[in-house]
Scaffold this active site. Structure first.
Site, short mmCIF file in Angstrom:
data_model
loop_
_atom_site.label_atom_id
_atom_site.label_comp_id
_atom_site.label_asym_id
_atom_site.label_seq_id
_atom_site.Cartn_x
_atom_site.Cartn_y
_atom_site.Cartn_z
N ARG A 103 -0.56 -31.44 -24.95
CA ARG A 103 -1.09 -30.08 -24.95
C ARG A 103 -1.10 -28.98 -24.01
O ARG A 103 -0.95 -27.92 -23.94
CB ARG A 103 -2.73 -30.32 -25.36
CG ARG A 103 -2.71 -30.82 -26.81
CD ARG A 103 -4.21 -31.14 -26.92
NE ARG A 103 -4.13 -31.73 -28.30
CZ ARG A 103 -5.34 -32.30 -28.97
NH1 ARG A 103 -6.37 -32.40 -28.23
NH2 ARG A 103 -5.41 -33.06 -30.09
N GLU B 196 -17.44 -37.65 -25.15
CA GLU B 196 -16.83 -36.56 -24.27
C GLU B 196 -17.74 -36.27 -23.11
O GLU B 196 -17.31 -35.76 -22.06
CB GLU B 196 -16.64 -35.27 -25.15
CG GLU B 196 -15.74 -34.15 -24.44
CD GLU B 196 -15.58 -32.98 -25.65
OE1 GLU B 196 -15.63 -33.29 -26.81
OE2 GLU B 196 -15.29 -32.01 -25.11
N SER C 110 -5.10 -27.83 -36.17
CA SER C 110 -4.92 -29.16 -35.75
C SER C 110 -3.59 -29.54 -35.21
O SER C 110 -2.54 -28.93 -35.72
CB SER C 110 -5.08 -30.20 -36.99
OG SER C 110 -4.76 -31.49 -36.26
N ALA D 84 -19.85 -40.85 -30.75
CA ALA D 84 -20.29 -41.93 -29.48
C ALA D 84 -21.73 -42.41 -29.79
O ALA D 84 -22.05 -43.46 -29.83
CB ALA D 84 -20.07 -41.29 -28.33
N GLY D 85 -22.51 -41.26 -29.81
CA GLY D 85 -23.90 -41.86 -29.98
C GLY D 85 -24.57 -42.46 -31.25
O GLY D 85 -25.18 -43.63 -31.37
N ARG E 100 -5.96 -34.73 -22.00
CA ARG E 100 -6.22 -35.92 -23.07
C ARG E 100 -5.32 -35.96 -24.26
O ARG E 100 -4.89 -34.52 -24.58
CB ARG E 100 -7.51 -35.64 -23.74
CG ARG E 100 -7.81 -36.49 -24.98
CD ARG E 100 -9.24 -36.40 -25.68
NE ARG E 100 -9.28 -35.20 -26.27
CZ ARG E 100 -9.08 -34.88 -27.47
NH1 ARG E 100 -8.45 -35.83 -28.23
NH2 ARG E 100 -9.54 -33.73 -27.91
N GLY F 273 -27.82 -37.98 -28.79
CA GLY F 273 -26.53 -37.55 -29.39
C GLY F 273 -26.17 -38.39 -30.58
O GLY F 273 -26.50 -39.53 -30.43
#
Ligand SMILES: Cc1cc2nc3c(=O)[nH]c(=O)nc-3n(C[C@H](O)[C@H](O)[C@H](O)COP(=O)(O)OP(=O)(O)OC[C@H]3O[C@@H](n4cnc5c(N)ncnc54)[C@H](O)[C@@H]3O)c2cc1C
Ligand code: FES
Lengths: 639, 248
Positions: free
Chosen positions: A331, A426, A285, A45-46, A436, A41
């Site tokens: 949310r 994630e 958004s 993150a990756g 979240r 990934g």
């Protein structure tokens, strides 16, 4: 049922991370060269992990399914990234970001992880700015901020509505710099289809070359999965079309526990479904709720044009019910309230399944140009899709599947229950509990990749004497054959139904029964329907083409086969969690429409172990008990 | 509405391609262009045929995956829009659509409408970054950046790397893509440090990748879904000239 060791360090909350870094085992620079790290990934993150580890001197191989590392789903993130910089002097601090995130997650996350996240958040912004990420700035040249849901301070850094793009291009550029230096070998258009374990440890991968179809073997000393979320189990979601659960699911079937699979985030502001050809849903958004006001007509079945409905006949229901947070409630709360309005028959739009998000007042107050400056690309996106001008009429929006808080279980070092297998972004379950907060996924992905894994990986590498392993090892051959058989089996079904038709059906089962509102009866139904659908899939799917070529239908079919198992686990977890918390809302457990937790019985992380015998699959549930030292669980109130 | 399609089919980089005639029936005006192709593909599969291969992912105009030429226009007829954001309401019943992949030497065809754009990655690799290791960054507000500069940097940084600029250019030049990155980093104080090596290395790499020379026709910027300005090219050229002189 066994208990899981989270390896949370001892000591006061605010010193845990510092102490842990000090007591962590270091790998000396000359030795890092000798370790080969496989990173799957290249999203936030990756890419950040691969680049940072390579900078430290590790030898890295990075894999992604896209043709370029820059196209990972992170690129689509819009609104922003949180950090406790307190640049606005509005009372923010590491402690407040920590507090808001634990509360926002409805007291179902691990406090120590969240505290660490809040601590490193400030370094992330420094790093990104140094890379040339063009965040929004004020006239004096300093960084600007805006607000996101679940917070009463302005701590969100942003680059118009394209924050994910800018952050990912920053991480991607750092990654490409390491590719140029020869420290990272980047393998694009590659899909991991199996984890190879040797002596119980993660030591390699079987990867399909998505251009030639060839199955390739890679060995290494540690494996890092940063493969994103699994929201596409619902077919329709805001995730990119190719986002999938295959990498984490293969690892799960090899022994990595899956934590809190039922925690799904349904985002309140998305463009509603327009027809049955719909291929995905588009997010508007959360940042829009800074200036947009959510409303429905006061009267049921009011068919008037929204611009003709006078103020007195509008119900700004979030402002009415939650006066202190107003339109910026978290949310899960905003989504549920939208659903209630539609259920009460006060929904709007051609299918009566939307609510309005209105910018009229903000445009009157600030002018059209100011609104364009902040949200230009989002307004344009809306106009393209909905065919209406949001500057002159309110947007029509409705909740849609957006993010998965659940994921592979990891300890404080971000290591799963398989030694050597680390999980970031994630794809893990770690920081968001049952819900979240906005602008926190980008923060977590980059925290994991830039700052956490570089500090914790050494704990694994130094704890075990890792034997030399090459792809000649018999476990590689075994894993290779397993994958090859699975590919051949799918191609040989030669049934009548397309992959998409199965996926849409799974999505509908999930949305109707394991979506915004869940109950015992529906969840039981979902489990049995998914089992049945899975059987049909293996009997009747039609995948054209060959194994040894670019074959997009085959790619989709392999991913769907995994979703068809994961979907059942999600329903099972939702069924077993007899409480409501955050995004998991059980109708049996509510207090006037608000989530009612059961801390006595469910203040734990549910981590599932894969089991199977013959044709039957099942799971054993394990628990990580949660304890709250600092933020005492209370009923979340945004009123 | 019903449409007639002529779609490029090609098995691999070394095989010969051809146009296949197809029909898209009962197309809804609210469908996106890619959803129209999805429907066509579902029919093909049901009939036992192979679907049309095309790259796509976000379907929101931001990942830069989708890439096809519609009736001669990269990303189709609408300005400042990727083909995934193009909606069928732009077409009318009975229209004929010719759908082709990007055509450029530097972007070999992988299959049907899918091309290999890794040359773009190698251009970035050559210098499209600021050399700062993780952990080595100063406090974010320690270097103020004038708002106009930051906004200009952002504008150029919005490039999605789709390659439409190359597909539109008669020389298949990658100058707009390359210049956008140079110009983005040049606008920021952090990026100025490596300005000279960056421009020399990136343009050098671009030349190695079989992209054509830029003759300033402006076709690139005209089709760019993010409306990257031609000014970036002027800026990159002038930086290049200065850097080349300094170096010699
Ligand atoms: C529309 C949208 C807007 C969002 N906006 C925000 C926001 O404003 N703020 C915020 O904080 N969060 C936001 N989010 C959430 C956030 O974008 C994601 O949670 C985050 O980007 C995930 O990053 P990641 O690195 O974990 O994974 P991803 O970016 O999903 O990357 C996954 C990577 O794994 C690779 N991969 C996957 N499977 C395999 C496999 N089997 N083999 C090899 N490679 C594989 C992919 O190619 C890709 O490179 C948004 C999400 C969406 C959908
Ligand atoms: S699919 Fe991502 S830009 Fe079109």
């Amino acid at each position: 049922m066994s208990k899981l060791d989270s390896k949370v360090p001892s000591g006061p909350m605010s010193e845990k991370w510092t102490n842990h870094k000090f007591s962590s085992k270091l790998v000396n620079p000359a030795n890092r060269r000798k370790y080969e790290i496989l990173v799957v990934g290249t999203g936030l993150a990756g890419a950040s992990a691969a680049a940072s580890l390579a900078e430290m001197g590790y030898k890295v191989k990075a894999f992604c399914t896209h043709d370029s590392a820059r196209r990972a789903h992170s690129i689509a993130a819009q609104g922003g990234i949180n950090a406790a910089k307190n640049y606005q002097n509005d009372g923010d601090s590491v402690h407040r970001l920590f507090y808001d995130t634990v509360k926002g997650g409805d007291f179902r996350s691990r406090e120590a992880n969240v505290h660490r996240l809040a601590e490193v958040s400030v370094q992330i912004i420094d790093q990104c700015v140094a890379q040339g990420v063009p965040f929004a700035r004020d006239y004096g040249g300093t960084l600007g901020n805006r607000s996101f849901g679940g917070a009463q301070v302005s701590r969100t850094f942003y680059a118009r509505g394209q924050t994910g793009q800018q952050l990912l291009l920053g991480a991607y550029s750092a990654l490409m710099r390491q590719v140029e230096k020869g420290n990272v070998e980047l393998l694009t258009r590659r899909e991991m289809l199996e984890l190879v374990k040797i002596d119980g440890k993660a030591r390699g991968l079987i990867v399909r070359n998505l251009v030639t179809g060839e199955l390739e073997k890679y060995s290494g000393d540690a494996v890092i999965l940063a493969t994103g979320g699994y929201g596409n189990v619902f077919y329709l979601s805001t995730n990119a079309k190719n986002s999938n659960a295959t990498a984490i699911w293969r690892a799960h079937k090899q022994g990595a526990y899956f934590a809190n699979p039922c925690y799904t985030q349904i985002h309140p502001t998305c463009i509603p479904v327009s027809g049955d050809y719909q291929s995905k849903l588009t997010l508007m958004s959360e940042s829009l709720r800074n200036d947009g006001r959510v409303w429905v007509p006061k009267d049921k079945d009011d068919k008037r044009d929204p611009v003709e409905i006078p103020e007195a006949e509008r119900d700004y229901y979030l402002e009415r019910i939650y006066p202190s947070f107003g339109n910026l409630v978290p949310r899960d709360v905003a989504s549920r309230q939208a659903k209630y309005r539609v259920d009460e028959k006060r929904g709007v739009g051609p299918t009566d399944t939307a609510v309005y998000l209105d910018f009229k007042d903000a445009i009157n107050r600030l002018g059209k140009d100011a609104i364009k400056e902040k949200y230009g690309n989002l307004f344009q996106m809306y106009e393209k899709i909905a065919g209406e001008d949001p500057y002159s009429r309110p947007m029509r929006i409705y909740p849609a599947v957006h993010y998965t808080m659940g994921g592979l279980w990891v300890d404080y070092n971000l290591m799963s229950t398989i030694p050597g297998l680390h999980v970031l972004g994630e794809a893990n379950f770690s920081d968001h509990g049952a819900n979240r907060l906005g602008a926190s996924a980008l923060m977590q992905g980059l925290a994991d990749g830039y700052f956490v894994i570089p500090a914790t990986l050494g704990n694994y590498l130094n704890s075990y004497k890792l034997s030399e392993v090459t792809t000649e090892h018999s476990e590689f051959e075994k894993a290779y054959n397993t994958v090859k058989n699975r590919v051949d089996t799918i191609l040989n079904v030669k049934g009548k139904r397309t992959v998409d038709s199965f996926h849409r059906e799974l999505g509908l089962i999930m949305w109707e029964n394991v979506g915004m509102s869940r109950n015992r009866k529906d969840l039981e139904k979902a489990m049995s329907e998914i089992q049945k659908l899975r059987q049909d899939f293996w009997k009747d799917v039609r995948v054209p083409g060959k194994a040894t070529e670019k074959n997009q239908e085959l790619e989709k079919a392999m991913r769907l086969a995994d979703f068809l198992e994961l979907g059942e686990l999600m329903a099972k977890d939702a069924f077993m969690r007899e409480e409501s918390c955050g995004g998991h809302f059980r109708e049996e457990h509510q207090r006037e429409g608000e989530a009612k937790r059961n801390d006595e019985e469910f203040s734990h992380v549910a981590a599932f172990e894969w089991k199977s015998e013959k044709d039957r699959i099942f799971w054993e549930k394990h628990k990580e008990e949660l304890s709250f030292e600092i933020v005492k669980p209370s009923t979340r109130s945004y009123k | 509405m019903n449409l007639k399609l002529k779609v490029w089919k090609q098995e691999g980089p070394d095989t010969k391609g051809y146009f296949k005639n197809l029909e898209a029936k009962e197309v809804s005006p609210d469908m996106s262009f890619l959803e129209m192709l999805d429907v066509v593909n579902q029919d093909l599969i049901k009939k036992g045929d192979e679907p049309i291969a095309f790259d796509h992912d976000c379907r929101e105009g931001i990942c830069g995956s989708c890439s096809m030429v519609v009736n001669g226009d990269p990303h189709g007829p609408e300005k400042a829009v990727t083909v995934c954001q193009l909606h069928m309401r732009k077409f009318k019943d009975g229209d004929s659509l010719v759908i082709e992949p990007w055509r450029a030497k530097a972007f070999p065809i992988v299959k049907d409408l899918i091309t290999d754009r890794s040359a773009f990655d190698r251009i970035i690799q050559a210098g499209g970054y600021i050399s700062v290791n993780t952990g080595n960054a100063p406090e974010a507000n320690s270097i103020p950046v004038p708002k106009v500069k930051a906004d200009a940097a952002f504008q150029d940084a919005t490039c999605i790397g789709c390659g439409a600029c190359v597909a539109a250019c008669k020389n298949a030049s990658a100058m707009l893509f390359t210049a956008a990155k140079i110009s983005h980093l040049e606008a920021l104080p952090q990026g100025k440090v490596e300005s000279q090596t960056r421009v020399l290395n990136m343009i050098g790499q671009m030349d190695k990748e079989k992209f054509g020379a830029c003759t300033n026709t402006g076709a690139c910027s005209a089709v760019c879904p993010k409306e990257i300005s031609l000014k970036t090219i002027a800026k990159a050229n002038s930086l290049f000239r200065k850097a080349a002189i300094q170096k010699s």
